[in-house]
Design a protein around this motif. Structure first.
Motif, PDB file in Angstrom:
ATOM      1  N   TRP A 238       2.474  -1.941  -0.306  1.00 16.16           N
ATOM      2  CA  TRP A 238       2.043  -1.384   0.959  1.00 16.16           C
ATOM      3  C   TRP A 238       1.404  -2.480   1.792  1.00 16.16           C
ATOM      4  N   MET A 239       1.287  -2.182   3.077  1.00 20.84           N
ATOM      5  CA  MET A 239       0.677  -3.123   4.004  1.00 20.84           C
ATOM      6  C   MET A 239      -0.699  -2.607   4.392  1.00 20.84           C
ATOM      7  N   ASN A 240      -1.690  -3.496   4.333  1.00 26.08           N
ATOM      8  CA  ASN A 240      -3.057  -3.172   4.725  1.00 26.08           C
ATOM      9  C   ASN A 240      -3.251  -3.367   6.220  1.00 26.08           C
ATOM     10  N   ASP A 241      -4.358  -2.859   6.746  1.00 25.77           N
ATOM     11  CA  ASP A 241      -4.659  -2.981   8.176  1.00 25.77           C
ATOM     12  C   ASP A 241      -4.760  -4.429   8.635  1.00 25.77           C
ATOM     13  N   ASP A 242      -5.154  -5.332   7.745  1.00 29.94           N
ATOM     14  CA  ASP A 242      -5.310  -6.744   8.116  1.00 29.94           C
ATOM     15  C   ASP A 242      -4.000  -7.537   8.033  1.00 29.94           C
ATOM     16  N   GLY A 243      -2.886  -6.868   7.741  1.00 30.89           N
ATOM     17  CA  GLY A 243      -1.588  -7.546   7.654  1.00 30.89           C
ATOM     18  C   GLY A 243      -1.256  -8.082   6.280  1.00 30.89           C
ATOM     19  N   SER A 244      -2.165  -7.943   5.340  1.00 28.74           N
ATOM     20  CA  SER A 244      -1.868  -8.362   3.963  1.00 28.74           C
ATOM     21  C   SER A 244      -1.063  -7.272   3.267  1.00 28.74           C
ATOM     22  N   PHE A 245      -0.456  -7.637   2.151  1.00 33.83           N
ATOM     23  CA  PHE A 245       0.342  -6.707   1.358  1.00 33.83           C
ATOM     24  C   PHE A 245      -0.225  -6.644  -0.049  1.00 33.83           C
ATOM     25  N   GLU A 246      -0.162  -5.476  -0.656  1.00 32.99           N
ATOM     26  CA  GLU A 246      -0.526  -5.330  -2.060  1.00 32.99           C
ATOM     27  C   GLU A 246       0.697  -4.833  -2.812  1.00 32.99           C
ATOM     28  N   ILE A 247       0.927  -5.423  -3.966  1.00 31.19           N
ATOM     29  CA  ILE A 247       2.108  -5.154  -4.776  1.00 31.19           C
ATOM     30  C   ILE A 247       1.662  -4.661  -6.138  1.00 31.19           C
ATOM     31  N   ILE A 248       2.282  -3.579  -6.599  1.00 32.05           N
ATOM     32  CA  ILE A 248       2.021  -3.046  -7.935  1.00 32.05           C
ATOM     33  C   ILE A 248       3.281  -3.219  -8.759  1.00 32.05           C
ATOM     34  N   CYS A 249       3.123  -3.709  -9.983  1.00 35.16           N
ATOM     35  CA  CYS A 249       4.252  -3.809 -10.910  1.00 35.16           C
ATOM     36  C   CYS A 249       3.759  -3.463 -12.308  1.00 35.16           C
ATOM     37  N   PHE A 250       4.685  -3.326 -13.223  1.00 36.37           N
ATOM     38  CA  PHE A 250       4.292  -3.106 -14.610  1.00 36.37           C
ATOM     39  C   PHE A 250       3.609  -4.359 -15.139  1.00 36.37           C
ATOM     40  N   ARG A 251       2.609  -4.168 -15.945  1.00 38.89           N
ATOM     41  CA  ARG A 251       1.853  -5.282 -16.528  1.00 38.89           C
ATOM     42  C   ARG A 251       2.768  -6.226 -17.310  1.00 38.89           C
TER      43      ARG A 251
ATOM     44  N   VAL B  39      -2.544  11.557 -15.080  1.00 39.28           N
ATOM     45  CA  VAL B  39      -2.650  10.617 -16.198  1.00 39.28           C
ATOM     46  C   VAL B  39      -3.063   9.222 -15.721  1.00 39.28           C
ATOM     47  N   ASN B  40      -3.888   8.569 -16.512  1.00 39.88           N
ATOM     48  CA  ASN B  40      -4.371   7.230 -16.211  1.00 39.88           C
ATOM     49  C   ASN B  40      -3.291   6.198 -16.590  1.00 39.88           C
ATOM     50  N   VAL B  41      -2.812   5.460 -15.611  1.00 41.57           N
ATOM     51  CA  VAL B  41      -1.817   4.406 -15.857  1.00 41.57           C
ATOM     52  C   VAL B  41      -2.376   3.030 -15.494  1.00 41.57           C
ATOM     53  N   SER B  42      -3.686   2.944 -15.340  1.00 43.11           N
ATOM     54  CA  SER B  42      -4.339   1.713 -14.881  1.00 43.11           C
ATOM     55  C   SER B  42      -3.954   0.493 -15.700  1.00 43.11           C
ATOM     56  N   ASP B  43      -4.036   0.592 -16.991  1.00 46.05           N
ATOM     57  CA  ASP B  43      -3.841  -0.577 -17.840  1.00 46.05           C
ATOM     58  C   ASP B  43      -2.375  -0.908 -18.082  1.00 46.05           C
ATOM     59  N   ALA B  44      -1.475  -0.136 -17.488  1.00 49.61           N
ATOM     60  CA  ALA B  44      -0.046  -0.418 -17.600  1.00 49.61           C
ATOM     61  C   ALA B  44       0.479  -1.146 -16.369  1.00 49.61           C
ATOM     62  N   ARG B  45      -0.411  -1.439 -15.418  1.00 50.68           N
ATOM     63  CA  ARG B  45       0.004  -2.021 -14.147  1.00 50.68           C
ATOM     64  C   ARG B  45      -0.764  -3.300 -13.836  1.00 50.68           C
ATOM     65  N   ALA B  46      -0.180  -4.088 -12.945  1.00 50.92           N
ATOM     66  CA  ALA B  46      -0.837  -5.270 -12.378  1.00 50.92           C
ATOM     67  C   ALA B  46      -0.726  -5.151 -10.866  1.00 50.92           C
ATOM     68  N   VAL B  47      -1.707  -5.717 -10.156  1.00 54.50           N
ATOM     69  CA  VAL B  47      -1.725  -5.650  -8.700  1.00 54.50           C
ATOM     70  C   VAL B  47      -1.900  -7.053  -8.135  1.00 54.50           C
ATOM     71  N   PHE B  48      -1.091  -7.380  -7.138  1.00 56.63           N
ATOM     72  CA  PHE B  48      -1.166  -8.664  -6.453  1.00 56.63           C
ATOM     73  C   PHE B  48      -1.385  -8.429  -4.971  1.00 56.63           C
ATOM     74  N   LYS B  49      -2.007  -9.392  -4.328  1.00 52.07           N
ATOM     75  CA  LYS B  49      -2.196  -9.356  -2.879  1.00 52.07           C
ATOM     76  C   LYS B  49      -1.570 -10.612  -2.293  1.00 52.07           C
ATOM     77  N   VAL B  50      -0.836 -10.432  -1.194  1.00 49.92           N
ATOM     78  CA  VAL B  50      -0.255 -11.543  -0.457  1.00 49.92           C
ATOM     79  C   VAL B  50      -0.831 -11.464   0.955  1.00 49.92           C
ATOM     80  N   SER B  51      -1.510 -12.532   1.366  1.00 47.96           N
ATOM     81  CA  SER B  51      -2.154 -12.523   2.673  1.00 47.96           C
ATOM     82  C   SER B  51      -1.872 -13.825   3.410  1.00 47.96           C
TER      83      SER B  51
END
Length: 189
Positions: free
Chosen positions: A152-165, A101-113
């Protein structure tokens, strides 16, 4: 038809780390038997990714696959490709007991670098983020203060965060407070 927009329209703030909303991202929940051969084949054929180990994220040519629970994965892909990937996964898993199921529009994504990205995340999530304990490719489903989130942590040391929109502003504000100039703790340095 209305235009699809991200939760906070690409807002960002710089402090001891850069906090930014990443914009639209395709996200597909896949529930089923993660140990089955048809599941492994479908993910490899459709995304070029393997079934990730527990608390891991695996990358493929068309997206990443994150482990969310013993019977749940999250496919992370280009927003515009989500529906095609869903159709391909459903075709590849025909006859299997699955939910895609597509949950794309129910989420937000942030990056911390930045140099203090690990420290910013550690201030908010009850997870051991010490180097060696949390490394690139690792994924956690947890809480950021009062709300559910995954990161999760990316190879470059940044983090991506998913939460409910619905809590995107709250999570962005938390990240901004945790990354304000002068708030370094220095625990990981």
């Amino acid at each position: 038809m209305s235009n699809v927009v991200s939760a906070l329209n690409g807002v960002s703030q710089s402090g001891i780390a850069l906090v930014e909303e990443t914009g639209l991202r395709g996200m597909i929940t896949v529930r089923g038997d993660l140990a089955s051969k048809p599941m492994a084949k479908a993910l490899k054929d459709v995304l070029g990714a393997s079934v990730p180990e527990q608390r891991q994220i695996a990358s493929g040519e068309k997206g990443a696959v994150a482990w969310m629970s013993p019977d749940e994965l999250l496919v992370i892909c280009d927003h515009g490709a989500a529906e095609d990937i869903i159709a391909s996964l459903n075709a590849a898993l025909a006859g299997e007991h699955v939910l895609v199921v597509n949950v794309s529009d129910a989420r937000a994504v942030f990056k911390v670098s930045g140099e203090c990205a690990r420290e910013v995340i550690a201030k908010l999530a009850p997870v051991d983020l010490a180097p060696g304990a949390f490394e690139p490719g690792m994924m956690r489903r947890t809480r950021f203060a009062q709300v559910a989130a995954a990161f999760w942590m990316n190879d470059d040391g940044s983090f991506e965060i998913i939460c409910f929109r619905s809590v995107a502003r709250y999570v962005f504000d938390l990240l901004c407070v945790a990354s304000v100039d002068g708030s370094e703790v220095g625990f990981f340095n």
